[in-house]
Design an enzyme around this catalytic site. Structure first.
Site, PDB file in Angstrom:
ATOM      1  CG  ASP A  14       8.064 -11.037   2.198  1.00 47.11           C
ATOM      2  OD1 ASP A  14       7.481 -10.631   1.181  1.00 47.11           O
ATOM      3  OD2 ASP A  14       9.173 -10.614   2.572  1.00 47.11           O
ATOM      4  CE  LYS A  17       1.050  -8.727   2.485  1.00 48.25           C
ATOM      5  NZ  LYS A  17       2.335  -9.049   3.137  1.00 48.25           N
ATOM      6  N   GLY A  41       5.472  -8.121  -3.313  1.00 48.59           N
ATOM      7  CA  GLY A  41       5.656  -9.284  -4.181  1.00 48.59           C
ATOM      8  C   GLY A  41       4.686 -10.365  -3.769  1.00 48.59           C
ATOM      9  CG  HIS A  42       1.262  -9.841  -3.073  1.00 49.60           C
ATOM     10  ND1 HIS A  42       0.300  -8.883  -2.973  1.00 49.60           N
ATOM     11  CD2 HIS A  42       2.121  -9.598  -2.048  1.00 49.60           C
ATOM     12  CE1 HIS A  42       0.568  -8.097  -1.930  1.00 49.60           C
ATOM     13  NE2 HIS A  42       1.665  -8.509  -1.376  1.00 49.60           N
ATOM     14  CD  GLN A 222       4.345  -2.733   0.756  1.00 52.84           C
ATOM     15  OE1 GLN A 222       3.365  -2.033   0.595  1.00 52.84           O
ATOM     16  NE2 GLN A 222       4.942  -3.324  -0.254  1.00 52.84           N
TER      17      GLN A 222
HETATM   18  P1  IMO Z   1       4.886  -7.738   0.568  1.00 47.74           P
HETATM   19  O1  IMO Z   1       3.623  -7.106   0.097  1.00 47.74           O
HETATM   20  C1  IMO Z   1       8.656  -7.548   2.719  1.00 47.74           C
HETATM   21  C2  IMO Z   1      10.593  -3.636   3.112  1.00 47.74           C
HETATM   22  C3  IMO Z   1      11.917  -3.531   2.376  1.00 47.74           C
HETATM   23  C4  IMO Z   1      12.646  -2.537   3.264  1.00 47.74           C
HETATM   24  C5  IMO Z   1      11.536  -1.576   3.690  1.00 47.74           C
HETATM   25  C6  IMO Z   1      11.472  -0.295   2.864  1.00 47.74           C
HETATM   26  O2  IMO Z   1       5.509  -8.697  -0.378  1.00 47.74           O
HETATM   27  O3  IMO Z   1       4.696  -8.331   1.939  1.00 47.74           O
HETATM   28  P2  IMO Z   1      10.630   0.206   0.389  1.00 47.74           P
HETATM   29  O4  IMO Z   1      11.139  -0.302  -0.935  1.00 47.74           O
HETATM   30  O5  IMO Z   1       9.197  -0.125   0.647  1.00 47.74           O
HETATM   31  O6  IMO Z   1      10.951   1.650   0.624  1.00 47.74           O
HETATM   32  O7  IMO Z   1      11.518  -0.588   1.477  1.00 47.74           O
HETATM   33  O8  IMO Z   1      10.323  -2.301   3.550  1.00 47.74           O
HETATM   34  N1  IMO Z   1       9.457  -4.085   2.292  1.00 47.74           N
HETATM   35  C7  IMO Z   1       8.969  -5.335   2.292  1.00 47.74           C
HETATM   36  N2  IMO Z   1       9.376  -6.441   2.934  1.00 47.74           N
HETATM   37  N3  IMO Z   1       7.560  -7.620   1.949  1.00 47.74           N
HETATM   38  C8  IMO Z   1       7.097  -6.505   1.329  1.00 47.74           C
HETATM   39  O9  IMO Z   1       5.920  -6.492   0.672  1.00 47.74           O
HETATM   40  C9  IMO Z   1       7.826  -5.307   1.444  1.00 47.74           C
HETATM   41  N4  IMO Z   1       7.691  -4.061   0.957  1.00 47.74           N
HETATM   42  C10 IMO Z   1       8.670  -3.321   1.483  1.00 47.74           C
HETATM   43  O10 IMO Z   1      12.581  -4.757   2.319  1.00 47.74           O
HETATM   44  O11 IMO Z   1      13.133  -3.176   4.409  1.00 47.74           O
HETATM   45 MG    MG Z   2       7.423  -9.440  -0.334  1.00 48.87          MG
END
Ligand code: IMO
Ligand code: MG
Length: 422
Positions: A14, A17, A41-42, A222
């Site tokens: 988050d 990106k 989530g983008h 991520q």
């Molecule tokens: P973007 O691309 C923030 C976190 C989840 C959880 C951990 C494991 O938007 O930056 P999962 O469902 O992947 O097995 O969860 O990773 N997490 C993220 N946190 N932004 C994301 O993606 C995330 N993708 C996974 O909240 O703590």
């Molecule tokens: Mg996210």
């Protein structure tokens, strides 16, 4: 031969990106997602309309840019088709969307398994997005995964029968609702029909693109501190969102990689459980959350918020070979009268700038801060760094000085255009 540009998150996700990717993909011939799935989530705003995409590479918004979902991604076809429909309903096209035949498919039993595992973790909950990500990667490595090429083949029924039979045994054992084989098969055959024209050998597609001098942009999802190897295990995701995942998730070689942009915020945030040294679990954190609208795109959860941590950033910059920084929400931090920057940790009485993702280490570190003055005012119209107020420049200069990597992008507001590019 040209080199691929890479955009990666440097913290816990988050970081914004999408904004940097959106800017860079204007000039990209191919935009490729390398890892993760619909846990990402983008959000981007195009012509006044807000899109929250989880799987489709943001590059799709630029006409002519090919959008590729690489082999390292785990694809939930329902989520993908919903996004494709949303895009088409608003006048966009999915003609340029390609899905790797080697990408693994997420099935309802992955989502149910994700839920079941979380329910049974007691106090050790990870706080996953319940998108089936971990279980889908488990099947991939356990070699029972079903790939996009299987989805569109006659093998689907046989593979699915074995998998659902096996998973249902586990669900029954836990008294968890089972998954209906016939319904799943019917649904996924429909998804296969829709996705079939998009499923292809993206590895060759990417190799040919580079050989023909085309520009490739790798869209990170991520972030490094959520990396299964380099993050704060077990509070991580189940893939490699750091630089290694770019190669394994696309088929590009290390020598194909050029600029690596690391995205961060002027403060920090984290969703889900796990250590977080600079967290402000207090009124300051609440203020940052409201000012920065820090609520999840995927799960709507309120994000934990805190100060920027240069000890962690130094680690992820080194880990990924980051060549330029992109710092978002400089306007947001500037709304505070004053704020802090973590420059070192105190670990049991010893000062260190060496990060470790060891959970015991992190929970025993207290941050050492430098203080800065805020009140930046409206900076959204600034087009160069020198136009920024002195307080903002002091902060950015200090980050650059301590990290030793230039800041190439500065986010100055919510809009698509509110960004300084150096
Ligand atoms: P973007 O691309 C923030 C976190 C989840 C959880 C951990 C494991 O938007 O930056 P999962 O469902 O992947 O097995 O969860 O990773 N997490 C993220 N946190 N932004 C994301 O993606 C995330 N993708 C996974 O909240 O703590
Ligand atoms: Mg996210």
């Amino acid at each position: 031969m040209s080199k691929a540009q890479v955009v990666l998150g440097t913290f816990y996700g988050d970081e914004g990106k999408g904004k940097i990717i959106d800017y860079l993909s204007k000039d990209a011939d191919v935009a490729v997602r390398c890892s993760g799935g619909s846990n990402a989530g983008h959000s981007i705003e195009v012509d006044g309309k807000k899109f929250a995409f989880h799987l489709i590479p943001s590059g799709i918004f630029h006409k002519g840019t090919l959008a590729v979902i690489g082999n390292g991604v785990v694809v939930d076809p329902k989520c993908l088709i919903d996004e494709m429909n949303e895009l088409e309903a608003s006048g966009g096209s999915t003609e340029n969307l390609y899905i790797s035949e080697k990408a693994h498919i997420v099935f309802p039993y992955h989502i149910e398994m994700d839920r079941l595992l979380e329910e049974n973790r007691g106090n050790g909950k990870i706080g996953t997005t319940i998108r089936g990500i971990g279980p889908a990667y488990c099947d991939k490595y356990e070699r029972s995964g079903i790939r996009a090429e299987d989805l569109i083949s006659d093998r689907l029924e046989e593979l699915l029968t074995v998998n659902i039979t096996n998973k249902n045994k586990i669900f029954e054992m836990y008294g968890h609702p089972t998954v209906d084989l016939q319904k799943t098969l019917e649904d996924y055959k429909k998804y296969a029909e829709i996705l079939k024209p998009h499923i292809t050998d993206t590895i060759t597609l990417l190799h040919n693109a580079l050989e023909n001098g085309k520009k490739i942009l790798c869209e990170g999802a991520q972030a490094s501190l959520l990396d299964i190897d380099f993050g704060s295990y077990p509070f991580v995701t189940s893939s490699n969102p750091s630089i290694g995942g770019v190669c394994t998730g696309t088929g590009l070689a290390a020598k194909d990689i050029g600029e690596v942009y690391g995205v961060l915020k002027a403060y920090s945030s984290r969703v889900g459980s796990g250590p977080y040294v600079t967290e402000q679990n207090n009124e300051i954190g609440d203020t940052i959350r409201e000012l920065g609208h820090e609520y999840g795109v995927t799960t709507k959860r309120p994000r934990r918020c805190g100060w920027l941590d240069l000890v962690a950033l130094k680690y992820t910059v080194r880990l990924n070979g980051i060549t330029g920084l992109a710092i978002n929400h400089v306007d947001t931090i500037g709304k505070l009268p004053n704020f802090k920057l973590c420059v070192a940790y105190n670990h049991n009485g010893k000062v260190t700038t060496d990060f470790s993702t060891n959970v015991d280490f992190l929970t025993n570190c207290t941050p050492i801060y430098e203080e800065f003055e805020g009140n930046f005012g409206d900076i959204s119209k600034c087009k160069t760094r020198v136009e920024l107020p002195e307080n903002a420049r002091k902060y950015l200069d200090r980050i650059e000085e301590l990290i030793g990597v230039p800041i190439k992008f500065i986010g100055t507001g919510a809009g698509r255009e509110a960004m300084i590019v150096e």
